[in-house]
Design an enzyme around this catalytic site. Sequence first.
Site, mmCIF file in Angstrom:
data_model
loop_
_atom_site.group_PDB
_atom_site.id
_atom_site.type_symbol
_atom_site.label_atom_id
_atom_site.label_comp_id
_atom_site.label_asym_id
_atom_site.label_seq_id
_atom_site.Cartn_x
_atom_site.Cartn_y
_atom_site.Cartn_z
ATOM 1 N N SER A 7 0.859 -1.183 0.000
ATOM 2 C CA SER A 7 0.000 0.000 0.000
ATOM 3 C C SER A 7 0.898 1.236 0.000
ATOM 4 C CB SER A 7 -0.875 -0.007 1.257
ATOM 5 O OG SER A 7 -1.567 1.212 1.375
ATOM 6 N N ARG A 8 0.358 2.330 -0.574
ATOM 7 C CA ARG A 8 1.066 3.611 -0.477
ATOM 8 C C ARG A 8 0.393 4.513 0.547
ATOM 9 N NH1 ARG A 8 4.193 3.248 -4.835
ATOM 10 N NH2 ARG A 8 3.316 1.876 -6.366
ATOM 11 N N LYS A 12 -2.502 3.778 6.625
ATOM 12 C CA LYS A 12 -2.536 2.326 6.856
ATOM 13 C C LYS A 12 -1.202 1.846 7.414
ATOM 14 C CE LYS A 12 -5.818 1.020 3.247
ATOM 15 N NZ LYS A 12 -6.024 0.277 2.006
ATOM 16 N N ASP A 70 -7.962 -5.382 1.392
ATOM 17 C CA ASP A 70 -9.012 -4.843 0.536
ATOM 18 C C ASP A 70 -10.242 -4.654 1.407
ATOM 19 O OD1 ASP A 70 -9.988 -3.878 -1.920
ATOM 20 O OD2 ASP A 70 -11.112 -5.718 -2.216
ATOM 21 N N GLY A 154 -14.011 8.228 2.236
ATOM 22 C CA GLY A 154 -14.988 7.297 1.651
ATOM 23 C C GLY A 154 -16.398 7.536 2.173
ATOM 24 N N TYR A 155 -17.024 6.463 2.620
ATOM 25 C CA TYR A 155 -18.422 6.507 3.048
ATOM 26 C C TYR A 155 -18.578 6.875 4.528
ATOM 27 C CZ TYR A 155 -19.008 4.005 -1.385
ATOM 28 O OH TYR A 155 -18.976 3.645 -2.711
ATOM 29 N N HIS A 181 -13.180 -2.062 10.851
ATOM 30 C CA HIS A 181 -12.942 -3.310 10.117
ATOM 31 C C HIS A 181 -11.443 -3.509 9.877
ATOM 32 C CE1 HIS A 181 -13.460 0.188 7.662
ATOM 33 N NE2 HIS A 181 -13.117 -0.390 6.537
ATOM 34 N N ARG A 182 -10.759 -2.421 9.462
ATOM 35 C CA ARG A 182 -9.326 -2.552 9.161
ATOM 36 C C ARG A 182 -8.530 -2.801 10.440
ATOM 37 N NH1 ARG A 182 -9.407 0.229 5.136
ATOM 38 N NH2 ARG A 182 -9.991 2.032 6.352
HETATM 39 P P1 IMP Z 1 -9.432 0.250 -0.081
HETATM 40 O O1 IMP Z 1 -9.566 -1.151 0.357
HETATM 41 O O2 IMP Z 1 -8.607 1.082 0.835
HETATM 42 O O3 IMP Z 1 -9.034 0.351 -1.521
HETATM 43 O O4 IMP Z 1 -10.891 0.898 0.019
HETATM 44 C C1 IMP Z 1 -11.895 0.624 -0.923
HETATM 45 C C2 IMP Z 1 -13.024 1.631 -0.797
HETATM 46 O O5 IMP Z 1 -13.908 1.215 0.239
HETATM 47 C C3 IMP Z 1 -12.607 3.046 -0.433
HETATM 48 O O6 IMP Z 1 -12.325 3.808 -1.582
HETATM 49 C C4 IMP Z 1 -13.848 3.561 0.275
HETATM 50 O O7 IMP Z 1 -14.799 3.988 -0.664
HETATM 51 C C5 IMP Z 1 -14.371 2.317 0.962
HETATM 52 N N1 IMP Z 1 -13.842 2.211 2.334
HETATM 53 C C6 IMP Z 1 -12.989 1.267 2.809
HETATM 54 N N2 IMP Z 1 -12.724 1.469 4.112
HETATM 55 C C7 IMP Z 1 -13.405 2.578 4.461
HETATM 56 C C8 IMP Z 1 -13.520 3.297 5.683
HETATM 57 O O8 IMP Z 1 -12.916 2.982 6.733
HETATM 58 N N3 IMP Z 1 -14.319 4.382 5.644
HETATM 59 C C9 IMP Z 1 -14.985 4.775 4.534
HETATM 60 N N4 IMP Z 1 -14.908 4.161 3.371
HETATM 61 C C10 IMP Z 1 -14.125 3.047 3.323
#
Ligand code: IMP
Length: 194
Positions: A7-8, A12, A70, A154-155, A181-182
């Site tokens: 990841s960049r 994270k 992901d 994001g959301y 979740h992360r």
């Molecule tokens: P990625 O796994 O970091 O590529 O996230 C994929 C997409 O899921 C992001 O672009 C957001 O739209 C959404 N997303 C993932 N985790 C979060 C979060 O913790 N908050 C809000 N949106 C999230």
Amino acid sequence: MKILLASRNKGKLEELRRILADHPSIELVGLDDVDPYPEAPETAATFAGNAEAKALDALRYTGLPSIADDSGLAVDALNGMPGVLSARWSGTHGDDTANLELLLNQMGDVPDERRSAAFVCAVAFAQPNVETQIVFGRMPGRVIREPRGANGFGYDPIFVPDGHSETAAELSSEAKDAISHRGEALREFAKLLD
Ligand code: IMP
């Protein structure tokens, strides 16, 4: 032991470094710390599939034990979508505002009692000559009708985690990390190292 987080995203990397603070023998590096390699688009049907593909690519190109994640938002009223398409739901990758507005419009007629959703995260750990390990995290909650809050991404502004009245964008990053979740998936990964 040097481990690559594929990841960049500085947030994270910092979060995983905090979680691995009691593993001083591990040096965590990100994609900006290794020679560039071709990064394949995320085309799998599941979070686990995308995370595993990214981790295996990172291992193949760098030779380092590699972690990839992901994640996305699974909305019950939309049968689990946007899911793996969360980042590009409106058609443009990473346009958070357009993604969130499209989702709110789609859910305009969904009553309050059916607005449940969950953020989901899969973390894959690929090592040479070992089967890839995958762990998961989940943050259940519900989608509200108007965005609130300026933190996060994001959301987050339209998602209220269960047990809270604030949106994920109104929580501090420490408070969100503790329930996200992360955060949960990365803590599960740290347990694998024990
Ligand atoms: P990625 O796994 O970091 O590529 O996230 C994929 C997409 O899921 C992001 O672009 C957001 O739209 C959404 N997303 C993932 N985790 C979060 C979060 O913790 N908050 C809000 N949106 C999230």
